[in-house]
Design a protein around this motif. Structure first.
Motif, PDB file in Angstrom:
ATOM      1  N   GLU A  19     -55.199 -42.377  -4.825  1.00  0.00           N
ATOM      2  CA  GLU A  19     -53.938 -42.750  -4.182  1.00  0.00           C
ATOM      3  C   GLU A  19     -54.068 -42.855  -2.668  1.00  0.00           C
ATOM      4  N   HIS A  20     -54.842 -41.935  -2.055  1.00  0.00           N
ATOM      5  CA  HIS A  20     -54.864 -41.859  -0.596  1.00  0.00           C
ATOM      6  C   HIS A  20     -56.231 -42.174   0.017  1.00  0.00           C
ATOM      7  N   GLY A  21     -57.251 -42.342  -0.802  1.00  0.00           N
ATOM      8  CA  GLY A  21     -58.590 -42.524  -0.261  1.00  0.00           C
ATOM      9  C   GLY A  21     -59.205 -41.177   0.104  1.00  0.00           C
ATOM     10  N   ILE A  22     -60.488 -41.166   0.350  1.00  0.00           N
ATOM     11  CA  ILE A  22     -61.181 -39.919   0.623  1.00  0.00           C
ATOM     12  C   ILE A  22     -60.893 -39.409   2.035  1.00  0.00           C
ATOM     13  N   ALA A  23     -60.737 -38.099   2.178  1.00  0.00           N
ATOM     14  CA  ALA A  23     -60.654 -37.489   3.507  1.00  0.00           C
ATOM     15  C   ALA A  23     -62.053 -37.540   4.111  1.00  0.00           C
ATOM     16  N   GLU A  24     -62.217 -38.215   5.236  1.00  0.00           N
ATOM     17  CA  GLU A  24     -63.553 -38.501   5.755  1.00  0.00           C
ATOM     18  C   GLU A  24     -64.373 -37.247   6.011  1.00  0.00           C
ATOM     19  N   GLU A  25     -63.778 -36.225   6.625  1.00  0.00           N
ATOM     20  CA  GLU A  25     -64.542 -35.021   6.934  1.00  0.00           C
ATOM     21  C   GLU A  25     -64.993 -34.292   5.665  1.00  0.00           C
ATOM     22  N   ALA A  26     -64.228 -34.460   4.600  1.00  0.00           N
ATOM     23  CA  ALA A  26     -64.525 -33.764   3.347  1.00  0.00           C
ATOM     24  C   ALA A  26     -65.310 -34.633   2.375  1.00  0.00           C
ATOM     25  N   ALA A  27     -65.739 -35.810   2.797  1.00  0.00           N
ATOM     26  CA  ALA A  27     -66.449 -36.723   1.894  1.00  0.00           C
ATOM     27  C   ALA A  27     -67.694 -36.102   1.249  1.00  0.00           C
ATOM     28  N   PRO A  28     -68.446 -35.220   1.940  1.00  0.00           N
ATOM     29  CA  PRO A  28     -69.616 -34.618   1.286  1.00  0.00           C
ATOM     30  C   PRO A  28     -69.287 -33.843   0.022  1.00  0.00           C
ATOM     31  N   THR A  29     -68.028 -33.411  -0.120  1.00  0.00           N
ATOM     32  CA  THR A  29     -67.668 -32.639  -1.320  1.00  0.00           C
ATOM     33  C   THR A  29     -67.705 -33.481  -2.592  1.00  0.00           C
ATOM     34  N   LEU A  30     -67.782 -34.795  -2.450  1.00  0.00           N
ATOM     35  CA  LEU A  30     -67.891 -35.636  -3.643  1.00  0.00           C
ATOM     36  C   LEU A  30     -69.148 -35.305  -4.443  1.00  0.00           C
ATOM     37  N   MET A  31     -70.132 -34.695  -3.780  1.00  0.00           N
ATOM     38  CA  MET A  31     -71.381 -34.364  -4.454  1.00  0.00           C
ATOM     39  C   MET A  31     -71.500 -32.887  -4.799  1.00  0.00           C
ATOM     40  N   VAL A  32     -70.401 -32.118  -4.667  1.00  0.00           N
ATOM     41  CA  VAL A  32     -70.458 -30.693  -4.985  1.00  0.00           C
ATOM     42  C   VAL A  32     -70.675 -30.471  -6.478  1.00  0.00           C
ATOM     43  N   ILE A  33     -70.402 -31.497  -7.285  1.00  0.00           N
ATOM     44  CA  ILE A  33     -70.663 -31.396  -8.720  1.00  0.00           C
ATOM     45  C   ILE A  33     -72.155 -31.174  -8.982  1.00  0.00           C
ATOM     46  N   VAL A  34     -73.005 -31.678  -8.112  1.00  0.00           N
ATOM     47  CA  VAL A  34     -74.457 -31.565  -8.312  1.00  0.00           C
ATOM     48  C   VAL A  34     -74.911 -30.105  -8.304  1.00  0.00           C
ATOM     49  N   PRO A  35     -74.639 -29.334  -7.235  1.00  0.00           N
ATOM     50  CA  PRO A  35     -75.038 -27.925  -7.291  1.00  0.00           C
ATOM     51  C   PRO A  35     -74.305 -27.129  -8.352  1.00  0.00           C
TER      52      PRO A  35
END
Length: 406
Positions: A245-261
């Motif tokens: 709905e709002h697009g990714i929060a730029e500063e928090a974009a690295p969290t898109l890969m938190v699923i990996v760890p």
């Protein structure tokens, strides 16, 4: 650290700087993978000091280099982890007395505080690895240490539940969760913390020969695993809806890969649980099933890595947050965890998946080719840690920018 740096850190610190300590601790695990899978340890499920010394004395130049390099890497990264933990715990104590702490509480970003028990759980894991590698005779008393380790992880688990419980109790009783500000996977940090506790609790199941310790380990780790899955599922669904709905929060974009760890930790916990069921409860898991489990986990990790990298490139994250001219975001340290986790998972996939099932021969040319991606990921994360440390600490320019709270 200079006085100027210390002042800036105190003024602008964010709980997400605990991820810097987490990344260093994770890198110590990547070095331990060398010893775990390349050094024989016939008398224990993990390599211990005596195994390393025996291998060093009887191996050639390559074997000696492996032992020295791995031990040095573990020592350096564990020392860095401990120094960052001390620094962050001091900052956390000061932070709780500041107006920034008051501003954080009552917002979505309150769950950032869970980065502290997450890093603390890594401290226990890293400490145990360091003990195995550097302390002679440790394995002879390890059965006495397992109950202490379980108690330590229970305490970290209680710490985690208190933080998460306070957040959920407020949201459930008062409402106020900001869905617009939830346009990242930042809330999955809570499940990552719980999973780190779970994998630590599962360790005695994989290594102990005392039935009650194995049973306690299996019970506690299973409880934390189920909690992890529930919290992660809810956080993932809510985050995807907000991002769409709002697009990714730029500063928090690295969290898109938190699923990996998260998946690497869950995968290791499942392997430890399976081993405990095999040795104590006579439940045998097929090697092929282990290969499929690891392959499926790796597949999901690669998908989220591809998604995360594509988004980071699209928003030009590196130029905005990882250069001397750009802004500083403590969330940048979230980039270390996926690479570390991928390296560790690849080691398990190659050795517990391919080698264990006879697909490839250990130490063959194909084996080393298969290990190359894990080694590349490890080296890349070491370079990233050095770069981030220079940007955030050495140059004294820490701004402690946190993931958006509102």
């Amino acid at each position: 650290m200079s006085a100027h740096t210390q002042t800036a850190a105190t003024r602008n610190w964010s709980p997400l700087y605990f991820l810097a300590a987490l990344g260093a601790g994770g890198l110590s695990v990547t070095f331990f993978m060398y010893l775990m899978f390349w050094v024989p340890h016939p008398d224990a499920p993990v390599p211990v000091f005596e195994d390393l010394m025996s291998f060093f004395a009887t191996s050639g130049a390559a074997g000696k280099f492996t032992v020295v390099f791995a031990m040095a890497g573990i020592a350096v990264m564990t020392a860095l982890h401990i120094s960052l933990m001390v620094f962050n715990l001091r900052q956390l104590a000061a932070f709780k007395k500041s107006t920034a702490y008051s501003a954080l509480m009552g917002t979505n970003a309150e769950t950032q505080l869970l980065a502290a028990p997450l890093a603390a759980a890594m401290t226990i894991n890293a400490g145990f690895i360091a003990g195995l590698v550097f302390v002679p005779g440790l394995w002879s008393i390890v059965e006495y240490l397992f109950p202490l380790a379980l108690i330590a992880f229970v305490l970290v688990g209680i710490w985690s539940f208190r933080l998460l419980g306070a957040f959920l109790a407020r949201i459930f009783s008062e409402g106020g969760f900001n869905h617009k500000a939830n346009n990242s996977f930042a809330q999955i940090l809570a499940s990552f913390t719980l999973s780190m506790v779970a994998v630590g609790m599962a360790a005695p199941a994989a290594m102990s020969e005392t039935p009650w310790i194995v049973a306690a380990s299996l019970t506690l780790s299973s409880f934390m695993m189920m909690t992890t899955v529930i919290v992660a599922a809810v956080a993932l669904v809510l985050a995807v809806r907000s991002i769409l709905e709002h697009g990714i929060a730029e500063e928090a974009a690295p969290t898109l890969m938190v699923i990996v760890p998260l998946l690497t930790v869950i995968g290791i916990a499942l392997l430890r649980i399976d081993h405990g069921l095999h040795t104590t409860f006579d439940v045998h898991a097929a090697k092929g099933a282990t290969f499929l489990m690891l392959t499926r986990i790796l597949a999901v990790q690669i998908l989220f890595l591809m998604l995360g990298m594509a988004v980071l490139k699209r928003i030009n994250y590196s130029a905005k947050f990882m250069t001397s001219e750009g802004k500083r975001s403590a969330g940048s340290y979230a980039l270390v965890c996926p690479g570390v986790a991928l390296s560790v998972m690849l080691h398990f996939w190659v050795n517990k998946g391919l080698v264990a099932n006879g697909v490839i021969e250990k130490f063959s040319t194909v084996y080393w080719i298969a290990n190359t991606p894990a080694l590349i990921a490890q080296l890349a994360m070491i370079a990233l840690v050095v770069k981030l440390h220079r940007l955030h600490f050495v140059k004294g320019s820490m701004t402690g920018a946190a993931m958006p709270a509102e």
